[in-house]
Design an enzyme around this catalytic site. Sequence first.
Site, PDB file in Angstrom:
ATOM      1  N   ALA A  17       0.811  -1.216   0.000  1.00 50.95           N
ATOM      2  CA  ALA A  17       0.000   0.000   0.000  1.00 50.95           C
ATOM      3  C   ALA A  17       0.847   1.270   0.000  1.00 50.95           C
ATOM      4  CB  ALA A  17      -0.923   0.001   1.213  1.00 50.95           C
ATOM      5  N   GLY A  76       6.132  -0.317  -4.020  1.00 53.09           N
ATOM      6  CA  GLY A  76       6.204  -1.543  -4.793  1.00 53.09           C
ATOM      7  C   GLY A  76       7.644  -1.820  -5.166  1.00 53.09           C
ATOM      8  N   ARG A  77       7.939  -3.079  -5.426  1.00 52.05           N
ATOM      9  CA  ARG A  77       9.292  -3.455  -5.839  1.00 52.05           C
ATOM     10  C   ARG A  77       9.210  -4.619  -6.812  1.00 52.05           C
ATOM     11  NH1 ARG A  77       8.174  -2.608  -1.247  1.00 52.05           N
ATOM     12  NH2 ARG A  77       6.693  -4.158  -0.572  1.00 52.05           N
ATOM     13  N   HIS A  89      -2.212 -12.535  -2.687  1.00 52.17           N
ATOM     14  CA  HIS A  89      -2.312 -11.681  -1.505  1.00 52.17           C
ATOM     15  C   HIS A  89      -0.926 -11.664  -0.873  1.00 52.17           C
ATOM     16  CE1 HIS A  89      -3.347  -9.702   2.047  1.00 52.17           C
ATOM     17  NE2 HIS A  89      -4.064 -10.620   2.670  1.00 52.17           N
ATOM     18  N   ASP A  90      -0.372 -10.477  -0.659  1.00 56.46           N
ATOM     19  CA  ASP A  90       1.020 -10.396  -0.208  1.00 56.46           C
ATOM     20  C   ASP A  90       1.247 -11.142   1.103  1.00 56.46           C
ATOM     21  OD1 ASP A  90      -0.379  -8.530   1.319  1.00 56.46           O
ATOM     22  OD2 ASP A  90       0.776  -6.803   0.629  1.00 56.46           O
ATOM     23  N   THR A  93       2.853  -2.166   6.501  1.00 54.90           N
ATOM     24  CA  THR A  93       1.823  -1.152   6.695  1.00 54.90           C
ATOM     25  C   THR A  93       0.724  -1.697   7.606  1.00 54.90           C
ATOM     26  OG1 THR A  93       2.295  -0.166   4.539  1.00 54.90           O
ATOM     27  CG2 THR A  93       0.154   0.325   5.531  1.00 54.90           C
ATOM     28  N   ASN A  97      -6.094  -8.920  11.770  1.00 49.49           N
ATOM     29  CA  ASN A  97      -5.464  -7.695  11.275  1.00 49.49           C
ATOM     30  C   ASN A  97      -5.198  -6.731  12.426  1.00 49.49           C
ATOM     31  OD1 ASN A  97      -5.924  -8.797   8.755  1.00 49.49           O
ATOM     32  ND2 ASN A  97      -6.602  -6.867   7.861  1.00 49.49           N
ATOM     33  N   GLY A 150       8.831  -6.004   6.400  1.00 49.46           N
ATOM     34  CA  GLY A 150       9.673  -4.845   6.710  1.00 49.46           C
ATOM     35  C   GLY A 150       9.914  -4.645   8.185  1.00 49.46           C
TER      36      GLY A 150
END
Length: 492
Positions: free
Chosen positions: A15, A18-19, A243-244, A266, A303, A413
Amino acid sequence: MTAATASVVAVDIGASSGRVLGARIGPDEIVLHEVFRFPNGPVERQGSLHWDFAHLARSVSRGLAAAAAAAPIIDSIGIDTWAVDYGLLDRDGALLGDPFCYRDGRTAGAPEVVAQTYDAGELYARNGTAPLPLQTIFQLVAERDGPHLAAAAQALLIPDLLNHWLTGASCCEITNASTTGLVDPARRRFDGPLMASLGIDPALFPDLIEPGTVMGTVQAGPDGDWDAAPRPAGVQVMAVASHDTASAVVAVPATTECFAFLSCGTWSIFGVELAAPVLSAESLAAGFSNELGVDATVRYVRNVAGLWLLQECQREWTAQGRAIAIGDLVDQAARAAPWRTLVDPDRPEFVAPGDMPTRLAGAARRSGQPEPRTAPELARCIFESLALAYRRHLRAVMDLTGRDVEVLHLVGGGARNGLLCQLTADACQRRVVAGPDEASAIGNALVQARRLVMPGAALADLRRLTATQVALRTYEPEGTDHPWAAAEGRLR
């Protein structure tokens, strides 16, 4: 490159960024290198939040061109992104406007509309997902009377939309589809009667496919296309766990079944992997969702707001001309006073973009706590509040599933944030194994490589490969549980 090694490209879009990464993967090898990175984020259009699809597609084109320049051979391409958002296509396949962002406020009131047909327990028994306004089911209900949905022949979730743009093929990958609230998790298929009862055309989404399905090959772009970079025409495009978080869970370096995972970016996605969904009233009350994973697994997840709170603080500080490098901020937060200010990161007031430092200070003031004013105080507040949320959800997931958790795998991350990792180990009183940082991209690449050069490899085999080939960091709990229990009681 040997015959037992695949050269693949993993496009991983979150969100906020991007990579595009090139990967060489075989039974005893994972080599990953980033070739392109680009910013992402919602844009405001006529008072609503959208995703700039032209920017996304153009950035993917540039990334694929960079990957093709870096590798003499590309065996396949896979795309994973965030969940729930979608684009609407007309009968000619044209996009009917930029996709809405899940943070847009148009879904206010949509859950109440759905509740007129299904109470919370009935809906959860059908779709197994915690009812959040951002879900696709509520977005579509909010759009029922809009011009775009009336004109739409098809809806494609964001990774499926990008796959369609590359190949012309239309399919709906199941790990992402399972987040929509429109899928029966026990039968692994769309719930057509549910959709019809809510005024959603059951034919709106194409057929569900499993990760590892080849979508087609990259088609040459039309003349005058705004791609701004040549596509690697003819390379096959594979539907991965799109879905990541589903891709990240593939790459969890677990060596035991007694593990929980925390995909931290995020959003923070906390959960365990199961063989079947949990659809109890207690599970609904605890806010857990049953999302579908690779190899017929269920991602039983909760979540949590995640590092979005810190990202919004950093955005505000940068706009004020006082940007702070994340490494420096973590170091300063480690020296800040502990348990000074705590908040519930899942509160609705923290969802929308905006001045997060002011909102955090306001939450502290309303609860009678000291307001965090400096950047280190704000960061410490966010990290400790997240660790307390993880503690609460760990206890809940063990109670609801009867599963003991010996180790918590923190991927994404957030694995680079040593303070957050240590606070999580302390709050949960569990060993935390941090890494891989690029878990979504690695999981994306592993699904491709399994189809190409490792047929028959089990999910456990892919995880052992990650455990032996990727640098990991381990954090043991320090101190006792008492101060965390006291902090939790104070927050409650």
